[in-house]
Write a protein that holds these residues in place. Structure first.
Motif, PDB file in Angstrom:
ATOM      1  N   LEU A  94       0.832  -1.214   0.000  1.00 54.66           N
ATOM      2  CA  LEU A  94       0.000   0.000   0.000  1.00 54.66           C
ATOM      3  C   LEU A  94       0.859   1.252   0.000  1.00 54.66           C
ATOM      4  O   LEU A  94       0.578   2.209  -0.727  1.00 54.66           O
ATOM      5  CB  LEU A  94      -0.926   0.000   1.215  1.00 54.66           C
ATOM      6  CG  LEU A  94      -1.793   1.248   1.392  1.00 54.66           C
ATOM      7  CD1 LEU A  94      -2.736   1.424   0.203  1.00 54.66           C
ATOM      8  CD2 LEU A  94      -2.568   1.172   2.687  1.00 54.66           C
ATOM      9  N   GLY A  95       1.922   1.251   0.785  1.00 52.94           N
ATOM     10  CA  GLY A  95       2.819   2.399   0.837  1.00 52.94           C
ATOM     11  C   GLY A  95       3.533   2.627  -0.477  1.00 52.94           C
ATOM     12  O   GLY A  95       3.693   3.763  -0.932  1.00 52.94           O
ATOM     13  N   THR A  96       3.939   1.536  -1.108  1.00 51.66           N
ATOM     14  CA  THR A  96       4.611   1.640  -2.407  1.00 51.66           C
ATOM     15  C   THR A  96       3.669   2.208  -3.459  1.00 51.66           C
ATOM     16  O   THR A  96       4.040   3.097  -4.225  1.00 51.66           O
ATOM     17  CB  THR A  96       5.124   0.254  -2.844  1.00 51.66           C
ATOM     18  OG1 THR A  96       6.010  -0.245  -1.846  1.00 51.66           O
ATOM     19  CG2 THR A  96       5.851   0.332  -4.175  1.00 51.66           C
ATOM     20  N   LEU A  97       2.444   1.696  -3.486  1.00 57.48           N
ATOM     21  CA  LEU A  97       1.454   2.187  -4.446  1.00 57.48           C
ATOM     22  C   LEU A  97       1.134   3.656  -4.201  1.00 57.48           C
ATOM     23  O   LEU A  97       1.077   4.457  -5.141  1.00 57.48           O
ATOM     24  CB  LEU A  97       0.179   1.355  -4.364  1.00 57.48           C
ATOM     25  CG  LEU A  97      -0.981   1.806  -5.243  1.00 57.48           C
ATOM     26  CD1 LEU A  97      -0.591   1.763  -6.724  1.00 57.48           C
ATOM     27  CD2 LEU A  97      -2.203   0.956  -4.985  1.00 57.48           C
ATOM     28  N   ALA A  98       0.959   4.026  -2.939  1.00 61.76           N
ATOM     29  CA  ALA A  98       0.662   5.421  -2.602  1.00 61.76           C
ATOM     30  C   ALA A  98       1.789   6.333  -3.064  1.00 61.76           C
ATOM     31  O   ALA A  98       1.540   7.412  -3.611  1.00 61.76           O
ATOM     32  CB  ALA A  98       0.438   5.565  -1.097  1.00 61.76           C
ATOM     33  N   ARG A  99       3.033   5.913  -2.860  1.00 63.17           N
ATOM     34  CA  ARG A  99       4.182   6.732  -3.290  1.00 63.17           C
ATOM     35  C   ARG A  99       4.201   6.893  -4.805  1.00 63.17           C
ATOM     36  O   ARG A  99       4.429   7.985  -5.315  1.00 63.17           O
ATOM     37  CB  ARG A  99       5.487   6.086  -2.787  1.00 63.17           C
ATOM     38  CG  ARG A  99       6.702   6.871  -3.149  1.00 63.17           C
ATOM     39  CD  ARG A  99       6.727   8.189  -2.392  1.00 63.17           C
ATOM     40  NE  ARG A  99       7.815   9.006  -2.904  1.00 63.17           N
ATOM     41  CZ  ARG A  99       7.742  10.298  -3.093  1.00 63.17           C
ATOM     42  NH1 ARG A  99       6.652  10.953  -2.764  1.00 63.17           N
ATOM     43  NH2 ARG A  99       8.751  10.966  -3.564  1.00 63.17           N
ATOM     44  N   GLU A 100       3.971   5.798  -5.535  1.00 61.83           N
ATOM     45  CA  GLU A 100       3.962   5.868  -7.002  1.00 61.83           C
ATOM     46  C   GLU A 100       2.883   6.815  -7.511  1.00 61.83           C
ATOM     47  O   GLU A 100       3.113   7.606  -8.433  1.00 61.83           O
ATOM     48  CB  GLU A 100       3.763   4.476  -7.590  1.00 61.83           C
ATOM     49  CG  GLU A 100       4.959   3.563  -7.399  1.00 61.83           C
ATOM     50  CD  GLU A 100       4.689   2.132  -7.824  1.00 61.83           C
ATOM     51  OE1 GLU A 100       3.586   1.847  -8.352  1.00 61.83           O
ATOM     52  OE2 GLU A 100       5.579   1.295  -7.621  1.00 61.83           O
ATOM     53  N   LEU A 101       1.703   6.749  -6.904  1.00 61.86           N
ATOM     54  CA  LEU A 101       0.616   7.640  -7.322  1.00 61.86           C
ATOM     55  C   LEU A 101       0.922   9.090  -6.984  1.00 61.86           C
ATOM     56  O   LEU A 101       0.624   9.998  -7.777  1.00 61.86           O
ATOM     57  CB  LEU A 101      -0.701   7.198  -6.681  1.00 61.86           C
ATOM     58  CG  LEU A 101      -1.257   5.872  -7.168  1.00 61.86           C
ATOM     59  CD1 LEU A 101      -2.463   5.469  -6.324  1.00 61.86           C
ATOM     60  CD2 LEU A 101      -1.628   5.941  -8.636  1.00 61.86           C
ATOM     61  N   ALA A 102       1.517   9.334  -5.823  1.00 67.06           N
ATOM     62  CA  ALA A 102       1.889  10.700  -5.443  1.00 67.06           C
ATOM     63  C   ALA A 102       2.902  11.261  -6.423  1.00 67.06           C
ATOM     64  O   ALA A 102       2.795  12.422  -6.849  1.00 67.06           O
ATOM     65  CB  ALA A 102       2.448  10.714  -4.022  1.00 67.06           C
ATOM     66  N   VAL A 103       3.880  10.457  -6.810  1.00 63.46           N
ATOM     67  CA  VAL A 103       4.890  10.911  -7.762  1.00 63.46           C
ATOM     68  C   VAL A 103       4.253  11.231  -9.110  1.00 63.46           C
ATOM     69  O   VAL A 103       4.558  12.263  -9.727  1.00 63.46           O
ATOM     70  CB  VAL A 103       6.018   9.848  -7.911  1.00 63.46           C
ATOM     71  CG1 VAL A 103       6.911  10.160  -9.090  1.00 63.46           C
ATOM     72  CG2 VAL A 103       6.835   9.778  -6.633  1.00 63.46           C
ATOM     73  N   ARG A 104       3.341  10.397  -9.559  1.00 67.87           N
ATOM     74  CA  ARG A 104       2.657  10.664 -10.844  1.00 67.87           C
ATOM     75  C   ARG A 104       1.875  11.959 -10.808  1.00 67.87           C
ATOM     76  O   ARG A 104       1.922  12.761 -11.751  1.00 67.87           O
ATOM     77  CB  ARG A 104       1.709   9.515 -11.185  1.00 67.87           C
ATOM     78  CG  ARG A 104       2.398   8.278 -11.660  1.00 67.87           C
ATOM     79  CD  ARG A 104       1.381   7.239 -12.057  1.00 67.87           C
ATOM     80  NE  ARG A 104       2.016   5.979 -12.349  1.00 67.87           N
ATOM     81  CZ  ARG A 104       1.372   4.951 -12.842  1.00 67.87           C
ATOM     82  NH1 ARG A 104       0.079   5.017 -13.077  1.00 67.87           N
ATOM     83  NH2 ARG A 104       2.011   3.830 -13.094  1.00 67.87           N
ATOM     84  N   LEU A 105       1.129  12.175  -9.719  1.00 71.15           N
ATOM     85  CA  LEU A 105       0.375  13.424  -9.596  1.00 71.15           C
ATOM     86  C   LEU A 105       1.302  14.635  -9.575  1.00 71.15           C
ATOM     87  O   LEU A 105       1.043  15.633 -10.255  1.00 71.15           O
ATOM     88  CB  LEU A 105      -0.469  13.404  -8.327  1.00 71.15           C
ATOM     89  CG  LEU A 105      -1.836  12.744  -8.413  1.00 71.15           C
ATOM     90  CD1 LEU A 105      -2.463  12.660  -7.040  1.00 71.15           C
ATOM     91  CD2 LEU A 105      -2.740  13.484  -9.373  1.00 71.15           C
ATOM     92  N   ASN A 106       2.365  14.549  -8.784  1.00 71.91           N
ATOM     93  CA  ASN A 106       3.297  15.660  -8.707  1.00 71.91           C
ATOM     94  C   ASN A 106       3.979  15.925 -10.053  1.00 71.91           C
ATOM     95  O   ASN A 106       4.178  17.084 -10.423  1.00 71.91           O
ATOM     96  CB  ASN A 106       4.353  15.406  -7.621  1.00 71.91           C
ATOM     97  CG  ASN A 106       3.790  15.582  -6.236  1.00 71.91           C
ATOM     98  OD1 ASN A 106       2.905  16.405  -6.018  1.00 71.91           O
ATOM     99  ND2 ASN A 106       4.278  14.820  -5.290  1.00 71.91           N
ATOM    100  N   ASP A 107       4.285  14.877 -10.803  1.00 71.04           N
ATOM    101  CA  ASP A 107       4.866  15.049 -12.135  1.00 71.04           C
ATOM    102  C   ASP A 107       3.892  15.783 -13.053  1.00 71.04           C
ATOM    103  O   ASP A 107       4.278  16.689 -13.791  1.00 71.04           O
ATOM    104  CB  ASP A 107       5.236  13.702 -12.746  1.00 71.04           C
ATOM    105  CG  ASP A 107       6.496  13.107 -12.143  1.00 71.04           C
ATOM    106  OD1 ASP A 107       7.210  13.828 -11.415  1.00 71.04           O
ATOM    107  OD2 ASP A 107       6.750  11.909 -12.408  1.00 71.04           O
ATOM    108  N   ARG A 108       2.630  15.413 -13.003  1.00 68.33           N
ATOM    109  CA  ARG A 108       1.631  16.073 -13.857  1.00 68.33           C
ATOM    110  C   ARG A 108       1.420  17.529 -13.467  1.00 68.33           C
ATOM    111  O   ARG A 108       1.100  18.363 -14.295  1.00 68.33           O
ATOM    112  CB  ARG A 108       0.309  15.334 -13.804  1.00 68.33           C
ATOM    113  CG  ARG A 108       0.358  14.040 -14.550  1.00 68.33           C
ATOM    114  CD  ARG A 108      -0.991  13.426 -14.677  1.00 68.33           C
ATOM    115  NE  ARG A 108      -0.884  12.147 -15.366  1.00 68.33           N
ATOM    116  CZ  ARG A 108      -1.902  11.452 -15.757  1.00 68.33           C
ATOM    117  NH1 ARG A 108      -3.132  11.886 -15.518  1.00 68.33           N
ATOM    118  NH2 ARG A 108      -1.737  10.314 -16.388  1.00 68.33           N
ATOM    119  N   LEU A 109       1.621  17.815 -12.183  1.00 66.15           N
ATOM    120  CA  LEU A 109       1.470  19.190 -11.695  1.00 66.15           C
ATOM    121  C   LEU A 109       2.737  20.004 -11.897  1.00 66.15           C
ATOM    122  O   LEU A 109       2.750  21.204 -11.684  1.00 66.15           O
ATOM    123  CB  LEU A 109       1.110  19.189 -10.207  1.00 66.15           C
ATOM    124  CG  LEU A 109      -0.261  18.632  -9.850  1.00 66.15           C
ATOM    125  CD1 LEU A 109      -0.391  18.471  -8.350  1.00 66.15           C
ATOM    126  CD2 LEU A 109      -1.359  19.534 -10.385  1.00 66.15           C
TER     127      LEU A 109
END
Length: 53
Positions: free
Chosen positions: A36-51
């Protein structure tokens, strides 16, 4: 569903996306060694990249 154009509407406003990315970062920190932590980190990175953060 699909309209005549290829334009996609944003799911989140920029401020909302920043808030979600921040919450995902917090979740990833609390569950660092779990999938869960790994998935959350990957999603956070994707969002931050898009922003552009």
């Amino acid at each position: 569903m699909a309209s005549g154009g290829d334009e996609r509407q944003a799911l989140l406003e920029p401020g909302e996306a920043e808030a979600v990315a921040s919450l995902l970062d917090e979740l990833s920190a609390r569950h660092r060694e779990q999938p869960l932590g790994t998935l959350a980190r990957e999603l956070a990175v994707r969002l931050n990249d898009r922003l552009g953060i």
